[in-house]
Motif scaffolding. Sequence first.
Motif, PDB file in Angstrom:
ATOM      1  N   ILE A 136       0.800  -1.224  -0.222  1.00  0.00           N
ATOM      2  CA  ILE A 136      -0.017  -0.069   0.053  1.00  0.00           C
ATOM      3  C   ILE A 136       0.897   1.330   0.001  1.00  0.00           C
ATOM      4  O   ILE A 136       1.775   1.405   1.218  1.00  0.00           O
ATOM      5  CB  ILE A 136      -1.186  -0.046   1.403  1.00  0.00           C
ATOM      6  CG1 ILE A 136      -1.899  -1.249   1.339  1.00  0.00           C
ATOM      7  CG2 ILE A 136      -1.678   1.163   1.307  1.00  0.00           C
ATOM      8  CD1 ILE A 136      -3.092  -1.280   0.194  1.00  0.00           C
ATOM      9  N   TRP A 137       0.571   2.155  -0.905  1.00  0.00           N
ATOM     10  CA  TRP A 137       1.615   3.449  -1.014  1.00  0.00           C
ATOM     11  C   TRP A 137       1.445   4.101   0.477  1.00  0.00           C
ATOM     12  O   TRP A 137       0.169   4.333   1.008  1.00  0.00           O
ATOM     13  CB  TRP A 137       0.998   4.395  -2.178  1.00  0.00           C
ATOM     14  CG  TRP A 137       1.079   3.716  -3.489  1.00  0.00           C
ATOM     15  CD1 TRP A 137      -0.212   3.594  -4.271  1.00  0.00           C
ATOM     16  CD2 TRP A 137       1.914   3.115  -4.199  1.00  0.00           C
ATOM     17  NE1 TRP A 137       0.150   2.939  -5.577  1.00  0.00           N
ATOM     18  CE2 TRP A 137       1.532   2.593  -5.285  1.00  0.00           C
ATOM     19  CE3 TRP A 137       3.466   2.804  -4.087  1.00  0.00           C
ATOM     20  CZ2 TRP A 137       2.708   2.016  -6.304  1.00  0.00           C
ATOM     21  CZ3 TRP A 137       4.085   2.315  -4.952  1.00  0.00           C
ATOM     22  CH2 TRP A 137       3.774   1.850  -6.083  1.00  0.00           C
ATOM     23  N   PRO A 138       2.307   4.788   0.549  1.00  0.00           N
ATOM     24  CA  PRO A 138       2.469   5.470   2.010  1.00  0.00           C
ATOM     25  C   PRO A 138       1.362   6.487   2.156  1.00  0.00           C
ATOM     26  O   PRO A 138       0.682   6.535   3.401  1.00  0.00           O
ATOM     27  CB  PRO A 138       3.821   6.069   2.270  1.00  0.00           C
ATOM     28  CG  PRO A 138       4.591   5.084   1.417  1.00  0.00           C
ATOM     29  CD  PRO A 138       3.814   4.620   0.371  1.00  0.00           C
ATOM     30  N   HIS A 139       1.114   7.081   1.199  1.00  0.00           N
ATOM     31  CA  HIS A 139      -0.205   8.183   1.386  1.00  0.00           C
ATOM     32  C   HIS A 139      -1.211   7.501   1.538  1.00  0.00           C
ATOM     33  O   HIS A 139      -2.173   8.495   2.005  1.00  0.00           O
ATOM     34  CB  HIS A 139      -0.021   9.174   0.073  1.00  0.00           C
ATOM     35  CG  HIS A 139      -0.223   8.640  -1.173  1.00  0.00           C
ATOM     36  ND1 HIS A 139       0.379   7.780  -1.994  1.00  0.00           N
ATOM     37  CD2 HIS A 139      -1.492   8.250  -1.811  1.00  0.00           C
ATOM     38  CE1 HIS A 139      -0.070   7.222  -3.106  1.00  0.00           C
ATOM     39  NE2 HIS A 139      -1.475   7.636  -2.898  1.00  0.00           N
ATOM     40  N   ASP A 178       9.561   6.199   3.376  1.00  0.00           N
ATOM     41  CA  ASP A 178       8.453   6.755   2.612  1.00  0.00           C
ATOM     42  C   ASP A 178       8.745   7.766   1.663  1.00  0.00           C
ATOM     43  O   ASP A 178       8.365   7.700   0.557  1.00  0.00           O
ATOM     44  CB  ASP A 178       7.373   7.344   3.954  1.00  0.00           C
ATOM     45  CG  ASP A 178       6.633   6.350   4.671  1.00  0.00           C
ATOM     46  OD1 ASP A 178       6.787   4.946   4.114  1.00  0.00           O
ATOM     47  OD2 ASP A 178       6.020   6.704   5.650  1.00  0.00           O
ATOM     48  N   TRP A 179       9.624   8.716   1.870  1.00  0.00           N
ATOM     49  CA  TRP A 179      10.187   9.589   0.978  1.00  0.00           C
ATOM     50  C   TRP A 179      10.764   8.930  -0.157  1.00  0.00           C
ATOM     51  O   TRP A 179      10.601   9.479  -1.324  1.00  0.00           O
ATOM     52  CB  TRP A 179      11.054  10.594   1.586  1.00  0.00           C
ATOM     53  CG  TRP A 179      10.493  11.525   2.632  1.00  0.00           C
ATOM     54  CD1 TRP A 179       9.217  11.430   3.359  1.00  0.00           C
ATOM     55  CD2 TRP A 179      10.711  13.062   2.984  1.00  0.00           C
ATOM     56  NE1 TRP A 179       8.865  12.433   4.207  1.00  0.00           N
ATOM     57  CE2 TRP A 179       9.887  13.391   3.842  1.00  0.00           C
ATOM     58  CE3 TRP A 179      11.623  13.914   2.437  1.00  0.00           C
ATOM     59  CZ2 TRP A 179       9.880  14.901   4.440  1.00  0.00           C
ATOM     60  CZ3 TRP A 179      11.987  15.113   3.084  1.00  0.00           C
ATOM     61  CH2 TRP A 179      10.537  15.588   3.981  1.00  0.00           C
ATOM     62  N   GLU A 180      11.514   8.098  -0.047  1.00  0.00           N
ATOM     63  CA  GLU A 180      12.247   7.411  -0.903  1.00  0.00           C
ATOM     64  C   GLU A 180      11.422   6.720  -2.217  1.00  0.00           C
ATOM     65  O   GLU A 180      11.698   6.779  -3.277  1.00  0.00           O
ATOM     66  CB  GLU A 180      13.267   6.425  -0.413  1.00  0.00           C
ATOM     67  CG  GLU A 180      14.360   5.627  -1.445  1.00  0.00           C
ATOM     68  CD  GLU A 180      15.197   6.690  -2.069  1.00  0.00           C
ATOM     69  OE1 GLU A 180      15.424   7.828  -1.419  1.00  0.00           O
ATOM     70  OE2 GLU A 180      15.998   6.416  -2.877  1.00  0.00           O
ATOM     71  N   VAL A 181      10.199   6.386  -1.539  1.00  0.00           N
ATOM     72  CA  VAL A 181       9.106   5.781  -2.453  1.00  0.00           C
ATOM     73  C   VAL A 181       8.684   6.780  -3.348  1.00  0.00           C
ATOM     74  O   VAL A 181       8.578   6.563  -4.573  1.00  0.00           O
ATOM     75  CB  VAL A 181       7.955   5.060  -1.568  1.00  0.00           C
ATOM     76  CG1 VAL A 181       6.850   4.808  -2.532  1.00  0.00           C
ATOM     77  CG2 VAL A 181       8.334   4.001  -0.574  1.00  0.00           C
ATOM     78  N   TYR A 182       8.623   8.003  -2.987  1.00  0.00           N
ATOM     79  CA  TYR A 182       7.925   9.129  -3.852  1.00  0.00           C
ATOM     80  C   TYR A 182       9.078   9.554  -4.856  1.00  0.00           C
ATOM     81  O   TYR A 182       9.023   9.939  -5.966  1.00  0.00           O
ATOM     82  CB  TYR A 182       7.409   9.845  -3.167  1.00  0.00           C
ATOM     83  CG  TYR A 182       6.177   9.515  -2.630  1.00  0.00           C
ATOM     84  CD1 TYR A 182       4.914   9.399  -3.168  1.00  0.00           C
ATOM     85  CD2 TYR A 182       6.270   9.145  -1.053  1.00  0.00           C
ATOM     86  CE1 TYR A 182       3.723   8.756  -2.881  1.00  0.00           C
ATOM     87  CE2 TYR A 182       4.990   8.444  -0.466  1.00  0.00           C
ATOM     88  CZ  TYR A 182       3.821   8.274  -1.217  1.00  0.00           C
ATOM     89  OH  TYR A 182       2.648   7.666  -0.918  1.00  0.00           O
TER      90      TYR A 182
END
Length: 237
Positions: A136-139, A178-182
């Motif tokens: 699931i995407w962090p957002h 999380d930031w790296e995912v984006y």
Amino acid sequence: MPNELIRNTDDILNMLDALMREPVLFWDKFYSDRSKKVPFFINHPDENLVSYLDSGHVQVGKVLEVGCGPGRNAIYLAQKGFTVDAVDISEEAIRWAQDRVNEHNVDVNFQCISLFELQAVEEYDFVYDSGCLHHIWPHRRIEYIEMLNKALKPGGYFGLSCFAPGFAEIGGALDTTDWEVYRERNMKGGQAYSEEQLKILFQDYFDCVEYRVMTECSESEEKFGVPFLGTSLWRKK
Ligand SMILES: C[S@@+](CC[C@H](N)C(=O)[O-])C[C@H]1O[C@@H](n2cnc3c(N)ncnc32)[C@H](O)[C@@H]1O
């Protein structure tokens, strides 16, 4: 022409969804070949799930499985006497789960919907997730946790298996933030969660009953166990 004006939080979430991989197509393709060598394609329940029942923490009642895939855990719970609702966004997964149910002669209410469409209110004694949260995407995680909290009865249990950090070399997820995912617009096969991170994420709604790394199991044990997943059991406050 799509309306790309951001007016509220939903618009931000929808924009972020649109920047990332589309999950339905991905998972339908993933399940299109049932003979692929994927560890969780075996039809055995998670060893930690079996232990929650054996220890008496989780007792027979009404259960929801989110991201049930081909249904191995849902089928086990139905065999143990639970009333089971199980959802997945992939039609291929639900078709396979239904085929398995027909072979096992048990009753599971499978539905092909996103967990974000669930409207259940204090309906379930137990909610189980094996391998869905880490995709699931962090957002969308806040919404995921709110769905869990809403769906469970007060004092209900939530069981989770998801990638643990530090096991990339043996088949687990790469450690990321999380930031790296984006930055990457990619979760690289799934996101690992440490015990500490899970406790921070769930602290407003759930008390941690147990956290441990999954115990490796051989096929003859008729349980699923790989050493790169973290397993945890939570109780709704
Ligand atoms: C790693 S698989 C695990 C499948 C199954 N729980 C198992 O362990 O055998 C993750 C599953 O989550 C499902 N999934 C991902 N996002 C979802 C969503 N928003 N709602 C429901 N299911 C979702 C995928 O289709 C996929 O079947």
